[in-house]
Design a protein around this motif. Structure first.
Motif, PDB file in Angstrom:
ATOM      1  N   VAL A   1       1.014  -1.329   0.139  1.00  0.00           N
ATOM      2  CA  VAL A   1      -0.016   0.327  -0.058  1.00  0.00           C
ATOM      3  C   VAL A   1       0.963   1.450  -0.267  1.00  0.00           C
ATOM      4  O   VAL A   1       0.737   1.924  -0.864  1.00  0.00           O
ATOM      5  CB  VAL A   1      -0.824   0.512   1.301  1.00  0.00           C
ATOM      6  CG1 VAL A   1      -2.072   1.411   1.198  1.00  0.00           C
ATOM      7  CG2 VAL A   1      -2.124  -1.116   1.328  1.00  0.00           C
ATOM      8  N   ASN A   2       1.700   1.763   0.837  1.00  0.00           N
ATOM      9  CA  ASN A   2       2.550   2.457   1.175  1.00  0.00           C
ATOM     10  C   ASN A   2       3.301   3.146  -0.181  1.00  0.00           C
ATOM     11  O   ASN A   2       3.655   4.067  -0.946  1.00  0.00           O
ATOM     12  CB  ASN A   2       3.582   2.476   2.559  1.00  0.00           C
ATOM     13  CG  ASN A   2       2.117   2.726   4.028  1.00  0.00           C
ATOM     14  OD1 ASN A   2       1.063   3.200   3.398  1.00  0.00           O
ATOM     15  ND2 ASN A   2       3.103   2.108   4.680  1.00  0.00           N
ATOM     16  N   LEU A   3       4.618   1.780  -0.703  1.00  0.00           N
ATOM     17  CA  LEU A   3       5.200   1.934  -1.562  1.00  0.00           C
ATOM     18  C   LEU A   3       4.371   1.810  -2.974  1.00  0.00           C
ATOM     19  O   LEU A   3       4.853   2.525  -3.898  1.00  0.00           O
ATOM     20  CB  LEU A   3       6.646   1.085  -1.157  1.00  0.00           C
ATOM     21  CG  LEU A   3       8.111   1.162  -1.949  1.00  0.00           C
ATOM     22  CD1 LEU A   3       7.962   2.851  -2.361  1.00  0.00           C
ATOM     23  CD2 LEU A   3       8.567   0.603  -2.188  1.00  0.00           C
ATOM     24  N   GLY A   4       3.954   0.395  -2.992  1.00  0.00           N
ATOM     25  CA  GLY A   4       3.731   0.338  -3.879  1.00  0.00           C
ATOM     26  C   GLY A   4       2.118   1.597  -4.662  1.00  0.00           C
ATOM     27  O   GLY A   4       2.749   1.722  -6.318  1.00  0.00           O
ATOM     28  N   GLY A   5       1.149   1.888  -3.778  1.00  0.00           N
ATOM     29  CA  GLY A   5       0.565   2.653  -4.196  1.00  0.00           C
ATOM     30  C   GLY A   5       1.289   3.568  -4.335  1.00  0.00           C
ATOM     31  O   GLY A   5       0.600   4.864  -5.424  1.00  0.00           O
ATOM     32  N   SER A   6       2.214   4.414  -3.938  1.00  0.00           N
ATOM     33  CA  SER A   6       2.870   5.620  -4.411  1.00  0.00           C
ATOM     34  C   SER A   6       3.637   5.535  -5.638  1.00  0.00           C
ATOM     35  O   SER A   6       3.277   6.697  -6.083  1.00  0.00           O
ATOM     36  CB  SER A   6       4.206   5.991  -3.147  1.00  0.00           C
ATOM     37  OG  SER A   6       3.126   6.182  -1.846  1.00  0.00           O
ATOM     38  N   ARG A   7       4.838   4.163  -5.653  1.00  0.00           N
ATOM     39  CA  ARG A   7       4.853   4.439  -7.445  1.00  0.00           C
ATOM     40  C   ARG A   7       3.832   4.448  -7.958  1.00  0.00           C
ATOM     41  O   ARG A   7       3.831   4.827  -9.185  1.00  0.00           O
ATOM     42  CB  ARG A   7       5.501   2.716  -6.703  1.00  0.00           C
ATOM     43  CG  ARG A   7       6.455   2.690  -8.709  1.00  0.00           C
ATOM     44  CD  ARG A   7       6.558   1.443  -9.079  1.00  0.00           C
ATOM     45  NE  ARG A   7       4.697   1.035  -9.043  1.00  0.00           N
ATOM     46  CZ  ARG A   7       4.188   1.304 -10.244  1.00  0.00           C
ATOM     47  NH1 ARG A   7       4.624   2.099 -11.461  1.00  0.00           N
ATOM     48  NH2 ARG A   7       3.284   0.250 -10.694  1.00  0.00           N
ATOM     49  N   SER A   8       2.144   3.458  -7.823  1.00  0.00           N
ATOM     50  CA  SER A   8       1.501   3.583  -9.285  1.00  0.00           C
ATOM     51  C   SER A   8       1.553   5.281  -8.791  1.00  0.00           C
ATOM     52  O   SER A   8       0.310   5.779 -10.629  1.00  0.00           O
ATOM     53  CB  SER A   8       0.454   2.994  -8.368  1.00  0.00           C
ATOM     54  OG  SER A   8       0.694   1.591  -8.813  1.00  0.00           O
ATOM     55  N   LEU A   9       0.501   5.995  -7.212  1.00  0.00           N
ATOM     56  CA  LEU A   9       0.667   7.514  -7.785  1.00  0.00           C
ATOM     57  C   LEU A   9       1.409   8.362  -8.847  1.00  0.00           C
ATOM     58  O   LEU A   9       1.247   8.996  -9.430  1.00  0.00           O
ATOM     59  CB  LEU A   9       0.168   7.821  -7.064  1.00  0.00           C
ATOM     60  CG  LEU A   9      -0.232   9.697  -6.652  1.00  0.00           C
ATOM     61  CD1 LEU A   9      -1.297   9.944  -7.020  1.00  0.00           C
ATOM     62  CD2 LEU A   9       0.215  10.020  -4.955  1.00  0.00           C
ATOM     63  N   LEU A  10       2.351   8.708  -8.352  1.00  0.00           N
ATOM     64  CA  LEU A  10       3.133   8.787  -9.285  1.00  0.00           C
ATOM     65  C   LEU A  10       3.682   8.770 -11.171  1.00  0.00           C
ATOM     66  O   LEU A  10       3.245   9.561 -11.897  1.00  0.00           O
ATOM     67  CB  LEU A  10       5.652   8.550  -8.871  1.00  0.00           C
ATOM     68  CG  LEU A  10       5.015   9.117  -7.003  1.00  0.00           C
ATOM     69  CD1 LEU A  10       6.788   8.879  -6.511  1.00  0.00           C
ATOM     70  CD2 LEU A  10       5.608  10.613  -7.230  1.00  0.00           C
ATOM     71  N   ASN A  11       4.345   7.339 -11.080  1.00  0.00           N
ATOM     72  CA  ASN A  11       3.706   6.600 -12.517  1.00  0.00           C
ATOM     73  C   ASN A  11       2.383   7.764 -13.400  1.00  0.00           C
ATOM     74  O   ASN A  11       2.621   7.903 -14.056  1.00  0.00           O
ATOM     75  CB  ASN A  11       3.722   5.373 -12.542  1.00  0.00           C
ATOM     76  CG  ASN A  11       3.415   4.685 -14.411  1.00  0.00           C
ATOM     77  OD1 ASN A  11       4.701   5.469 -15.052  1.00  0.00           O
ATOM     78  ND2 ASN A  11       2.587   4.501 -14.810  1.00  0.00           N
ATOM     79  N   ALA A  12       0.961   7.650 -12.414  1.00  0.00           N
ATOM     80  CA  ALA A  12      -0.119   8.213 -13.232  1.00  0.00           C
ATOM     81  C   ALA A  12       0.546   9.595 -13.129  1.00  0.00           C
ATOM     82  O   ALA A  12      -0.278  10.652 -14.372  1.00  0.00           O
ATOM     83  CB  ALA A  12      -0.993   8.053 -12.234  1.00  0.00           C
ATOM     84  N   MET A  13       0.590   9.903 -11.926  1.00  0.00           N
ATOM     85  CA  MET A  13       1.301  12.068 -12.392  1.00  0.00           C
ATOM     86  C   MET A  13       2.484  12.185 -13.442  1.00  0.00           C
ATOM     87  O   MET A  13       1.893  13.498 -14.219  1.00  0.00           O
ATOM     88  CB  MET A  13       2.198  11.929 -11.016  1.00  0.00           C
ATOM     89  CG  MET A  13       1.566  11.788  -9.874  1.00  0.00           C
ATOM     90  SD  MET A  13       2.236  12.328  -8.233  1.00  0.00           S
ATOM     91  CE  MET A  13       2.554  14.633  -9.027  1.00  0.00           C
ATOM     92  N   ARG A  14       3.196  11.170 -13.859  1.00  0.00           N
ATOM     93  CA  ARG A  14       4.092  11.791 -15.204  1.00  0.00           C
ATOM     94  C   ARG A  14       3.074  11.315 -16.377  1.00  0.00           C
ATOM     95  O   ARG A  14       3.717  12.688 -17.444  1.00  0.00           O
ATOM     96  CB  ARG A  14       5.190  10.351 -14.598  1.00  0.00           C
ATOM     97  CG  ARG A  14       6.000  11.242 -15.898  1.00  0.00           C
ATOM     98  CD  ARG A  14       7.457   9.853 -15.587  1.00  0.00           C
ATOM     99  NE  ARG A  14       6.699   8.672 -15.343  1.00  0.00           N
ATOM    100  CZ  ARG A  14       7.255   7.483 -15.682  1.00  0.00           C
ATOM    101  NH1 ARG A  14       8.587   7.556 -15.404  1.00  0.00           N
ATOM    102  NH2 ARG A  14       7.271   6.218 -15.551  1.00  0.00           N
ATOM    103  N   ILE A  15       1.878  10.678 -15.930  1.00  0.00           N
ATOM    104  CA  ILE A  15       1.111  10.027 -17.862  1.00  0.00           C
ATOM    105  C   ILE A  15       0.648  11.434 -17.698  1.00  0.00           C
ATOM    106  O   ILE A  15       0.062  11.390 -18.953  1.00  0.00           O
ATOM    107  CB  ILE A  15       0.772   8.562 -17.452  1.00  0.00           C
ATOM    108  CG1 ILE A  15       1.343   8.182 -17.850  1.00  0.00           C
ATOM    109  CG2 ILE A  15      -0.570   8.958 -18.451  1.00  0.00           C
ATOM    110  CD1 ILE A  15       0.570   6.517 -16.853  1.00  0.00           C
ATOM    111  N   HIS A  16       0.350  12.100 -16.223  1.00  0.00           N
ATOM    112  CA  HIS A  16      -0.698  13.018 -16.954  1.00  0.00           C
ATOM    113  C   HIS A  16      -0.270  13.996 -16.673  1.00  0.00           C
ATOM    114  O   HIS A  16      -0.743  15.535 -17.032  1.00  0.00           O
ATOM    115  CB  HIS A  16      -2.138  13.345 -16.182  1.00  0.00           C
ATOM    116  CG  HIS A  16      -2.881  11.903 -16.260  1.00  0.00           C
ATOM    117  ND1 HIS A  16      -4.364  11.868 -16.729  1.00  0.00           N
ATOM    118  CD2 HIS A  16      -2.924  10.551 -14.972  1.00  0.00           C
ATOM    119  CE1 HIS A  16      -4.954  10.882 -16.826  1.00  0.00           C
ATOM    120  NE2 HIS A  16      -4.193   9.801 -16.160  1.00  0.00           N
TER     121      HIS A  16
END
Length: 351
Positions: free
Chosen positions: A106-121
């Motif tokens: 949750v904490n690391l995996g979720g943050s990684r997914s969030l940062l990837n979405a930020m980069r995409i958007h």
């Protein structure tokens, strides 16, 4: 004012920060899975923010580990997301020893997914909810931002890992504006009594536990360790009122928006430590209740004393705490008296 994405916005700190950000005029998109929170908290945020706030908040029920949920959150608003305030995560030290896989996921995996979405958007601004637990056993107190990062429990290790990930992302490409806010022990509640801390199950933190004893939901306070090297043998912590903390997030966001790309790392704390026994006595005064307690063995992953050096936050944000222990106890008791069972009410349509 900005279009913001808030992860975990229905939680204790998130809900209070959403209120402060709405009052500052921002538009919010929230992504929330309500795993340890309630939609009722958000309904009350809107009640406190006033009737015009309803049109400035959108809610996506989803998980930050899910790329489709994140795409929805980034796309639902009429204008692009300009910045993210990231609260979503698991946060109990003892629980992190019992289920480290979930904490890393949750904490690391979720943050990684969030940062990837930020980069995409195309969003490059984020305020991250970090923790003083990353300091582990501090060599000096008060603790400055230059202190060694050496967490002693899985929860703190996940926070330190996300901090490192943020630094690596910032170094990988230009334009990132990042605030890593290492806060100490958030407590208290909104003075209205409408917003507060309502953990599911047995509270992992002192204030909700003490509050539940005072209101009669629990028999006694458990104090973990009476032989710490402190003035009264109980552990010492730097407690920070949740409204001060919410205002600190707003101040950090403002600085990121106004300044050049950077990684800003700050302690958010009061610089004043109180022992567990001092808190119990202060809460007895606020509640006019005698609080029975027992002293048990130390908890794994705890430290004797954790107090912030908050000078850099004052220098960089113009921010410092304005509410003391009396306010923390009074507001916590107002919340608990008005909501003896937390947010356990029948939820109507939120938005």
């Amino acid at each position: 004012m900005a279009q913001l994405l808030i992860t975990g916005g229905a939680g204790f700190i998130g809900s209070h920060t959403c209120l402060v950000l709405l009052e500052a005029g921002h538009n919010l998109v929230l992504i929330e899975n309500f795993s340890n929170s309630s939609p009722e908290a958000l309904r009350r945020v809107l009640e406190l923010a006033g009737p015009k706030a309803k049109s400035r908040i959108q809610i996506v029920e989803g998980d930050i580990r899910n790329s489709d949920d994140l795409d929805c959150a980034f796309s639902i608003a009429s204008s692009p997301i300009e910045a993210v305030v990231h609260f979503a995560g698991l946060k109990a030290v003892a629980e992190s020893f019992e289920d480290p896989l979930d904490y890393w996921d949750v904490n690391l995996g979720g943050s990684r997914s969030l940062l990837n979405a930020m980069r995409i958007h195309g969003c490059r601004t984020i305020v991250f909810s970090s923790s003083a637990t990353i300091y582990g056993y501090p060599n000096e107190v008060p603790i400055s931002e230059n202190a060694l990062v050496s967490p002693i429990n899985p929860y703190g290790q996940t926070k330190a890992a996300v901090e490192q990930l943020l630094a690596d992302v910032a170094a990988s490409e230009p334009g990132w504006k990042i605030a890593r806010l290492r806060y100490f022990n958030p407590v208290g509640a909104h003075p209205s009594g409408l917003l507060g801390e309502a953990p599911h199950g047995t509270p992992a933190n002192l204030f909700p536990y003490v509050s539940q004893v005072a209101v009669g939901r629990r028999d006694k306070v458990e104090i973990f360790g009476g032989d710490w090297p402190t003035s009264d043998g109980s552990a010492v912590r730097d407690y920070i009122h949740v409204m001060d903390l919410a205002e600190g997030h707003s101040a950090a966001l403002n600085v990121l928006q106004q300044e050049a790309p950077q990684v800003l790392t700050l302690n958010l704390g009061s610089g004043r430590g109180y022992s567990v026994l001092e808190v119990v006595k202060a809460f007895e005064k606020a509640s006019q209740k005698k609080l029975p307690y027992i002293i048990t063995s130390r908890r794994k992953g705890d430290v004797a004393c954790s107090v912030a050096d908050p000078d850099l936050a004052l220098k960089r944000l113009g921010w410092s705490t304005r509410r003391g222990l009396e306010d923390m106890c009074k507001d916590s008791w107002t919340w608990q008296m008005a909501n003896p069972d937390g947010y356990s009410v029948e939820i109507q349509s939120l938005i």
